[in-house]
Write a protein that holds these residues in place. Structure first.
Motif, PDB file in Angstrom:
ATOM      1  N   LEU A   7       0.851  -1.174   0.000  1.00 47.28           N
ATOM      2  CA  LEU A   7       0.000   0.000   0.000  1.00 47.28           C
ATOM      3  C   LEU A   7       0.897   1.237   0.000  1.00 47.28           C
ATOM      4  N   ALA A   8       0.354   2.452   0.342  1.00 42.36           N
ATOM      5  CA  ALA A   8       1.222   3.621   0.262  1.00 42.36           C
ATOM      6  C   ALA A   8       1.048   4.575   1.410  1.00 42.36           C
ATOM      7  N   ALA A   9       2.095   5.300   1.845  1.00 41.05           N
ATOM      8  CA  ALA A   9       2.010   6.270   2.915  1.00 41.05           C
ATOM      9  C   ALA A   9       2.367   7.640   2.406  1.00 41.05           C
ATOM     10  N   ALA A  10       1.770   8.691   2.969  1.00 44.17           N
ATOM     11  CA  ALA A  10       1.925   9.990   2.389  1.00 44.17           C
ATOM     12  C   ALA A  10       2.932  10.832   3.121  1.00 44.17           C
ATOM     13  N   ALA A  11       3.535  11.781   2.394  1.00 46.37           N
ATOM     14  CA  ALA A  11       4.531  12.614   3.030  1.00 46.37           C
ATOM     15  C   ALA A  11       4.321  14.066   2.726  1.00 46.37           C
ATOM     16  N   GLU A  47       4.221  16.647 -10.061  1.00 44.55           N
ATOM     17  CA  GLU A  47       5.444  17.353 -10.422  1.00 44.55           C
ATOM     18  C   GLU A  47       6.643  16.409 -10.477  1.00 44.55           C
ATOM     19  N   GLY A  48       6.615  15.336  -9.673  1.00 43.62           N
ATOM     20  CA  GLY A  48       7.730  14.408  -9.666  1.00 43.62           C
ATOM     21  C   GLY A  48       7.632  13.468  -8.489  1.00 43.62           C
ATOM     22  N   PHE A  49       8.567  12.525  -8.423  1.00 46.75           N
ATOM     23  CA  PHE A  49       8.608  11.571  -7.313  1.00 46.75           C
ATOM     24  C   PHE A  49      10.063  11.269  -7.002  1.00 46.75           C
ATOM     25  N   SER A  50      10.285  10.644  -5.830  1.00 45.53           N
ATOM     26  CA  SER A  50      11.633  10.253  -5.428  1.00 45.53           C
ATOM     27  C   SER A  50      11.570   8.983  -4.597  1.00 45.53           C
ATOM     28  N   LEU A 315       3.698   3.933 -10.987  1.00 46.71           N
ATOM     29  CA  LEU A 315       3.914   5.052 -10.074  1.00 46.71           C
ATOM     30  C   LEU A 315       3.321   4.777  -8.692  1.00 46.71           C
ATOM     31  N   LEU A 316       2.271   3.959  -8.640  1.00 44.14           N
ATOM     32  CA  LEU A 316       1.539   3.752  -7.400  1.00 44.14           C
ATOM     33  C   LEU A 316       2.262   2.807  -6.456  1.00 44.14           C
ATOM     34  N   ASP A 317       2.011   3.000  -5.181  1.00 44.69           N
ATOM     35  CA  ASP A 317       2.399   2.089  -4.125  1.00 44.69           C
ATOM     36  C   ASP A 317       1.406   2.338  -2.996  1.00 44.69           C
ATOM     37  N   THR A 348       9.281   2.966  -0.355  1.00 47.26           N
ATOM     38  CA  THR A 348       9.047   4.256   0.284  1.00 47.26           C
ATOM     39  C   THR A 348       9.270   5.320  -0.782  1.00 47.26           C
ATOM     40  N   ARG A 349       8.187   5.950  -1.214  1.00 49.51           N
ATOM     41  CA  ARG A 349       8.242   6.885  -2.343  1.00 49.51           C
ATOM     42  C   ARG A 349       7.595   8.209  -1.956  1.00 49.51           C
ATOM     43  N   LEU A 350       8.268   9.303  -2.265  1.00 45.02           N
ATOM     44  CA  LEU A 350       7.709  10.638  -2.093  1.00 45.02           C
ATOM     45  C   LEU A 350       7.133  11.129  -3.411  1.00 45.02           C
ATOM     46  N   TYR A 351       6.008  11.839  -3.339  1.00 46.00           N
ATOM     47  CA  TYR A 351       5.343  12.388  -4.521  1.00 46.00           C
ATOM     48  C   TYR A 351       5.066  13.875  -4.284  1.00 46.00           C
ATOM     49  N   ALA A 352       5.320  14.695  -5.272  1.00 45.23           N
ATOM     50  CA  ALA A 352       4.953  16.112  -5.223  1.00 45.23           C
ATOM     51  C   ALA A 352       3.801  16.352  -6.192  1.00 45.23           C
ATOM     52  N   LEU A 353       2.705  16.920  -5.694  1.00 50.13           N
ATOM     53  CA  LEU A 353       1.526  17.211  -6.502  1.00 50.13           C
ATOM     54  C   LEU A 353       1.175  18.683  -6.401  1.00 50.13           C
ATOM     55  N   THR A 354       0.591  19.219  -7.450  1.00 53.50           N
ATOM     56  CA  THR A 354      -0.051  20.528  -7.411  1.00 53.50           C
ATOM     57  C   THR A 354      -1.542  20.321  -7.620  1.00 53.50           C
ATOM     58  N   VAL A 355      -2.355  20.927  -6.757  1.00 48.07           N
ATOM     59  CA  VAL A 355      -3.808  20.751  -6.789  1.00 48.07           C
ATOM     60  C   VAL A 355      -4.475  22.109  -6.889  1.00 48.07           C
ATOM     61  N   ARG A 356      -5.375  22.243  -7.853  1.00 45.22           N
ATOM     62  CA  ARG A 356      -6.206  23.437  -7.961  1.00 45.22           C
ATOM     63  C   ARG A 356      -7.549  23.132  -7.347  1.00 45.22           C
ATOM     64  N   LEU A 357      -7.885  23.818  -6.250  1.00 44.18           N
ATOM     65  CA  LEU A 357      -9.145  23.571  -5.564  1.00 44.18           C
ATOM     66  C   LEU A 357     -10.323  24.173  -6.338  1.00 44.18           C
TER      67      LEU A 357
END
Length: 360
Positions: A7-11, A47-50, A315-317, A348-357
């Protein structure tokens, strides 16, 4: 939440380490969808992942099992392991894209008897106090920066794990967030209580519990809300959007197919207080929190990511945590992290997102 599946955990990321482009802000103001190669939907882009933190250690501690993130008061990002450890991360971005993180501190956490926690949800208060949930009871405890236990918040009896209450083991307080101003704290149950049913659309109803405080007083129990989760998914994380609404991360796993991760915007402000409702939905007069899909993260471009087990999008975890790191004109910058469960086929993966509300 600890599981045998991936599964995945958020950062969360460092607010000072990123910026929103004029084009992004202009798109939000105009109401136009993203026209971007990294678009996941009309409201979200990646925007990207690491994977730089994957299977690393810091001062003898395994930097994984990450279940929650929160922006720290000192400019770092607090990252919570579900193995009773709290990391401080220096999070940066390569230009406007992929995030990177370096551990700079690790703190051990414990319950009142010195025992371990199944620590899942995290919020950082204005004074630097860490508010941490455990799925075991469930509980919400307060710790200082050095991990000293300061106190514990009250929890309604019905939310406790059976036989003390009606919750299933490992399905309790998975998410935690403070609303702007720090007066309202909200925790999300991962799954429904025994005896609770579905809304008119057939979606299982999950409870959100709030606490409120005034001035220097301690948190006291506040209203409880019903939230309609998607079939087969659980609520993995919540975080304040900044205007009274909540970002909700729903997540599930299917063997041979992989993870499903969806980002929703929920509004509890017009929802009914269901504290006194024994069994949801509780009749026509009870109004659950409304929600709106922002993106199914499986629709994001994979950006060259690799998966160690079957995934519909590599990309998913097991994404479990997210935090808002910057707000600008209705546009949010998010950092997410996945929980590798200390499993060789998870990351263990970090993701950067931009969200327009969308406008309320």
């Amino acid at each position: 939440m600890r599981t045998r599946s991936a599964l995945a955990a958020a950062a969360a990321a460092l607010a000072a380490a990123t910026c929103l482009t004029p084009a992004t802000t202009a798109a939000a103001a105009s109401g136009q969808p993203y026209a971007h190669a990294h678009a996941c939907s009309s409201s979200v882009r990646i925007e990207g992942f690491s994977d730089a933190l994957d299977k690393k250690t810091f001062q003898g501690a395994f930097v994984g099992n990450l279940s929650a993130l929160a922006a720290g008061e000192d400019g770092t990002v607090a990252a919570l392991s579900d193995r009773s450890q709290l990391f401080s991360l220096d999070v940066r971005h390569k230009g406007h894209g992929a995030p990177s993180a370096t551990p700079v501190r690790v703190t051990d956490l414990a319950d009142e008897k010195g025992g371990p926690l199944d620590s899942e949800g995290l919020a950082v208060d204005r004074d630097g106090t860490r508010l941490v949930t455990s799925e075991t009871e469930p509980s919400v405890r307060r710790y200082d920066r050095d991990g000293k236990l300061l106190g514990r918040l009250p929890v309604p009896a019905a939310l406790r794990v059976a036989p003390a209450g009606r919750a299933a083991p490992n399905q309790t307080f998975e998410g935690l967030t403070l609303q702007p101003g720090g007066r309202t704290l909200i925790a999300s149950m991962e799954q429904s209580l025994a005896g609770d049913g579905r809304d008119a659309a057939g979606r299982p109803l999950v409870r959100l519990q709030s606490w409120q405080r005034h001035g220097g007083q301690e948190f006291a129990l506040g209203p409880q809300y019903a939230y309609p989760a998607d079939e087969g998914l659980g609520v993995a994380e919540i975080t304040a959007a900044g205007d009274g609404r909540l970002l909700v991360l729903e997540r599930g796993f299917t063997a041979g197919t992989g993870n499903t991760v969806r980002l929703y915007l929920a509004d509890p402000r017009r929802a009914s207080d269901v504290t006194a409702v024994t069994n949801l939905p509780g009749g026509a007069a009870v109004r659950p929190a409304g929600k709106r899909l922002l993106a199914d993260l499986g629709a994001c471009p994979s950006l060259g990511a690799a998966a160690r087990q079957p995934q519909r999008n590599p990309l998913l975890d097991n994404i479990e945590g997210l935090a808002v790191t910057k707000r600008s004109g209705g546009v949010l910058r998010l950092l997410l992290v996945s929980d590798d469960n200390q499993n060789p086929v998870q990351t263990t993966r970090l993701y950067a997102l931009t969200v327009r509300l969308p406008r309320p």
